[in-house]
Design a protein around this motif. Sequence first.
Motif, mmCIF file in Angstrom:
data_model
loop_
_atom_site.group_PDB
_atom_site.id
_atom_site.type_symbol
_atom_site.label_atom_id
_atom_site.label_comp_id
_atom_site.label_asym_id
_atom_site.label_seq_id
_atom_site.Cartn_x
_atom_site.Cartn_y
_atom_site.Cartn_z
ATOM 1 N N THR A 273 21.097 -17.947 -8.174
ATOM 2 C CA THR A 273 20.461 -17.478 -6.769
ATOM 3 C C THR A 273 19.045 -17.211 -6.942
ATOM 4 O O THR A 273 18.449 -16.783 -7.763
ATOM 5 N N ILE A 274 18.257 -17.807 -5.874
ATOM 6 C CA ILE A 274 17.063 -17.416 -5.703
ATOM 7 C C ILE A 274 16.654 -16.667 -4.536
ATOM 8 O O ILE A 274 17.227 -17.012 -3.188
ATOM 9 N N TYR A 275 16.100 -15.575 -4.568
ATOM 10 C CA TYR A 275 15.590 -14.664 -3.424
ATOM 11 C C TYR A 275 14.172 -14.966 -2.744
ATOM 12 O O TYR A 275 13.389 -15.619 -3.889
ATOM 13 N N SER A 276 13.990 -15.214 -1.547
ATOM 14 C CA SER A 276 12.941 -15.706 -0.879
ATOM 15 C C SER A 276 12.568 -14.684 0.291
ATOM 16 O O SER A 276 13.436 -14.481 0.852
ATOM 17 N N ALA A 277 11.094 -14.618 0.598
ATOM 18 C CA ALA A 277 10.645 -13.945 1.709
ATOM 19 C C ALA A 277 9.366 -14.484 2.113
ATOM 20 O O ALA A 277 8.746 -14.874 1.441
ATOM 21 N N GLY A 278 9.275 -14.517 3.402
ATOM 22 C CA GLY A 278 7.960 -14.862 3.709
ATOM 23 C C GLY A 278 7.518 -14.463 5.177
ATOM 24 O O GLY A 278 8.357 -13.882 5.897
ATOM 25 N N ILE A 279 6.138 -14.385 5.488
ATOM 26 C CA ILE A 279 6.065 -14.023 6.622
ATOM 27 C C ILE A 279 4.578 -14.888 7.146
ATOM 28 O O ILE A 279 3.826 -15.283 6.384
ATOM 29 N N SER B 88 7.104 -14.886 -0.941
ATOM 30 C CA SER B 88 7.608 -14.484 -2.499
ATOM 31 C C SER B 88 8.754 -14.991 -2.883
ATOM 32 O O SER B 88 9.673 -15.071 -1.923
ATOM 33 N N PHE B 89 8.871 -15.522 -3.889
ATOM 34 C CA PHE B 89 9.958 -16.108 -4.438
ATOM 35 C C PHE B 89 10.630 -15.511 -5.738
ATOM 36 O O PHE B 89 9.451 -15.269 -6.591
ATOM 37 N N ALA B 90 11.817 -15.340 -6.106
ATOM 38 C CA ALA B 90 12.061 -14.577 -7.452
ATOM 39 C C ALA B 90 13.773 -14.831 -7.665
ATOM 40 O O ALA B 90 14.196 -15.119 -6.901
ATOM 41 N N VAL B 91 13.918 -15.002 -8.924
ATOM 42 C CA VAL B 91 15.344 -15.233 -9.466
ATOM 43 C C VAL B 91 15.893 -13.758 -9.449
ATOM 44 O O VAL B 91 17.296 -13.733 -8.914
ATOM 45 N N ILE C 209 8.184 -9.287 -4.249
ATOM 46 C CA ILE C 209 6.961 -8.591 -3.942
ATOM 47 C C ILE C 209 7.549 -7.840 -2.698
ATOM 48 O O ILE C 209 8.061 -8.243 -1.526
ATOM 49 N N ASP C 210 6.941 -6.370 -2.420
ATOM 50 C CA ASP C 210 7.377 -5.752 -1.543
ATOM 51 C C ASP C 210 6.875 -6.216 -0.227
ATOM 52 O O ASP C 210 5.821 -6.784 0.145
ATOM 53 N N PRO C 211 7.734 -6.361 0.730
ATOM 54 C CA PRO C 211 7.511 -6.801 2.203
ATOM 55 C C PRO C 211 6.213 -6.155 2.733
ATOM 56 O O PRO C 211 5.566 -7.045 3.388
ATOM 57 N N ALA C 212 5.746 -4.889 2.587
ATOM 58 C CA ALA C 212 4.792 -4.396 3.083
ATOM 59 C C ALA C 212 3.700 -4.973 2.530
ATOM 60 O O ALA C 212 2.531 -5.231 3.463
ATOM 61 N N GLU C 213 3.565 -5.164 1.221
ATOM 62 C CA GLU C 213 2.504 -5.701 0.695
ATOM 63 C C GLU C 213 2.328 -7.232 1.206
ATOM 64 O O GLU C 213 1.164 -7.817 1.277
ATOM 65 N N LEU C 214 3.397 -7.947 1.381
ATOM 66 C CA LEU C 214 3.293 -9.366 1.932
ATOM 67 C C LEU C 214 2.699 -9.320 3.450
ATOM 68 O O LEU C 214 1.695 -10.058 3.720
#
Length: 86
Positions: A1-7, A24-27, A33-38
């Motif tokens: 599984t790979i987690y990802s978030a983008g803005i 941010s992408f992470a295993v 990375i914290d969403p607020a920081e993104l």
Amino acid sequence: TIYSAGIQVVAGNQGGMQIDGDHSFAVHFADMIDPAELGRSAANEAVSKLNPALPASGEAVIVLSPDAAGTFFDSVMEAIDGTAVH
């Protein structure tokens, strides 16, 4: 599984609008990375692009962010190998 978030964010003023984003992408979810920081990172980059000033004519050293350098060199390589020819 790979987690990802983008803005993607838009900053604007009377001089125009600028868009930027971050991701941010992470295993492991804990490594994301914290969403607020993104959001802060993307917003700071977009705001920093507002009201650009033209540099004086002449020779200058050019320093590119990692994202800009990647985009630039990808375009150059596509032009060299012919994949950007339409």
